[in-house]
Write a protein that holds these residues in place. Sequence first.
Motif, short mmCIF file in Angstrom:
data_model
loop_
_atom_site.label_atom_id
_atom_site.label_comp_id
_atom_site.label_asym_id
_atom_site.label_seq_id
_atom_site.Cartn_x
_atom_site.Cartn_y
_atom_site.Cartn_z
N PRO A 37 0.34 -0.86 0.05
CA PRO A 37 0.26 0.19 0.14
C PRO A 37 0.64 1.18 0.07
O PRO A 37 1.56 1.19 0.50
N GLY A 38 0.68 2.50 -1.06
CA GLY A 38 1.56 3.29 -0.37
C GLY A 38 2.70 3.27 -1.50
O GLY A 38 3.67 3.93 -1.66
N GLY A 39 2.42 2.36 -2.27
CA GLY A 39 3.77 2.03 -2.89
C GLY A 39 5.50 2.07 -2.16
O GLY A 39 6.72 1.87 -2.80
N GLN A 40 5.24 1.87 -1.30
CA GLN A 40 5.76 1.29 -0.33
C GLN A 40 6.19 -0.70 -0.53
O GLN A 40 5.48 -1.73 -1.00
N HIS A 41 7.19 -0.88 -0.42
CA HIS A 41 7.47 -2.59 -0.85
C HIS A 41 7.56 -3.24 0.00
O HIS A 41 8.18 -3.22 1.20
N VAL A 42 6.93 -4.11 0.46
CA VAL A 42 7.05 -5.48 0.75
C VAL A 42 8.49 -6.15 0.81
O VAL A 42 9.04 -6.16 2.06
N ASN A 43 8.81 -6.35 0.48
CA ASN A 43 10.55 -6.27 0.29
C ASN A 43 11.26 -6.00 -0.17
O ASN A 43 11.06 -5.10 -1.51
N LYS A 44 12.94 -6.23 -0.06
CA LYS A 44 14.41 -5.50 -1.46
C LYS A 44 13.98 -6.20 -2.45
O LYS A 44 14.92 -5.81 -3.41
N THR A 45 13.56 -7.60 -2.63
CA THR A 45 13.92 -8.80 -3.37
C THR A 45 12.99 -9.03 -4.36
O THR A 45 12.04 -8.09 -4.21
N GLU A 46 13.18 -8.73 -5.77
CA GLU A 46 12.38 -8.86 -7.17
C GLU A 46 11.94 -10.04 -6.43
O GLU A 46 11.98 -10.54 -7.39
N SER A 47 10.48 -10.16 -5.88
CA SER A 47 9.96 -11.47 -5.55
C SER A 47 8.67 -11.40 -6.41
O SER A 47 8.30 -12.47 -6.85
N ALA A 48 8.48 -9.90 -6.81
CA ALA A 48 7.48 -10.47 -7.96
C ALA A 48 7.52 -11.42 -8.97
O ALA A 48 8.60 -10.86 -9.76
N VAL A 49 6.41 -11.74 -9.67
CA VAL A 49 6.76 -12.74 -10.85
C VAL A 49 5.83 -11.81 -11.44
O VAL A 49 4.62 -12.31 -12.14
#
Length: 206
Positions: A123-135
């Motif tokens: 939410p709000g553009g915050q990263h859930v984590n700093k790694t590129e986990s989304a695909v």
Amino acid sequence: MDRIYLQVTSGRGPAECCRVVAKVLEIILAEAKRNGYSAEVAEHEEGELNRTLFSALVLIQGPNLTKFIRSWEGTVLWISRSPYRKFHKRKNWFVGVQKLDIPEKMNYDERDIRFQTLKASGPGGQHVNKTESAVRAIHVLSGISVIASDSRSQLQNKRLALERLLIKLAAREQEKALVLTQDSWQNHNLLQRGNPIRVFKAELNT
């Protein structure tokens, strides 16, 4: 636990049918919740007018889903005056609801699908984590794409993205078939429109 996708589609029918898709989607989500099932909109395509949808794909999860799915699968008839065309005589609007089976085996040609990794955003553009986990999974031939960011595991998200892409491609084929049916419905003003599985009578502008 069962996992089943339901596709609700206007079959590229008029705006009134797209409004019915949005209304039926609300009812399915509420009814699933009342029955203790988990239901979420996996994909949707917005219609040209406000509060309308060309189609929606719902993922429903829970035990013993067969009875619930059977109560929806087929043609839905909504009886209402057009909220968009004041003097239009037609009051019967039809949409299709179809079950799409999740493929047990991910059989596909690797040349047809491309994967991209990206950062999962909260939410709000915050990263859930700093790694590129989304695909993101992209069907090269059609350009259709989906994104999965449910898990912190990139491998798990890749599997989910592939599943959703294959489901979306299957949904597109189902929709093509319904487009032909809609054309038939409009050319022949008969109630041979699949013997509706459900009939609703309520204003569409609410």
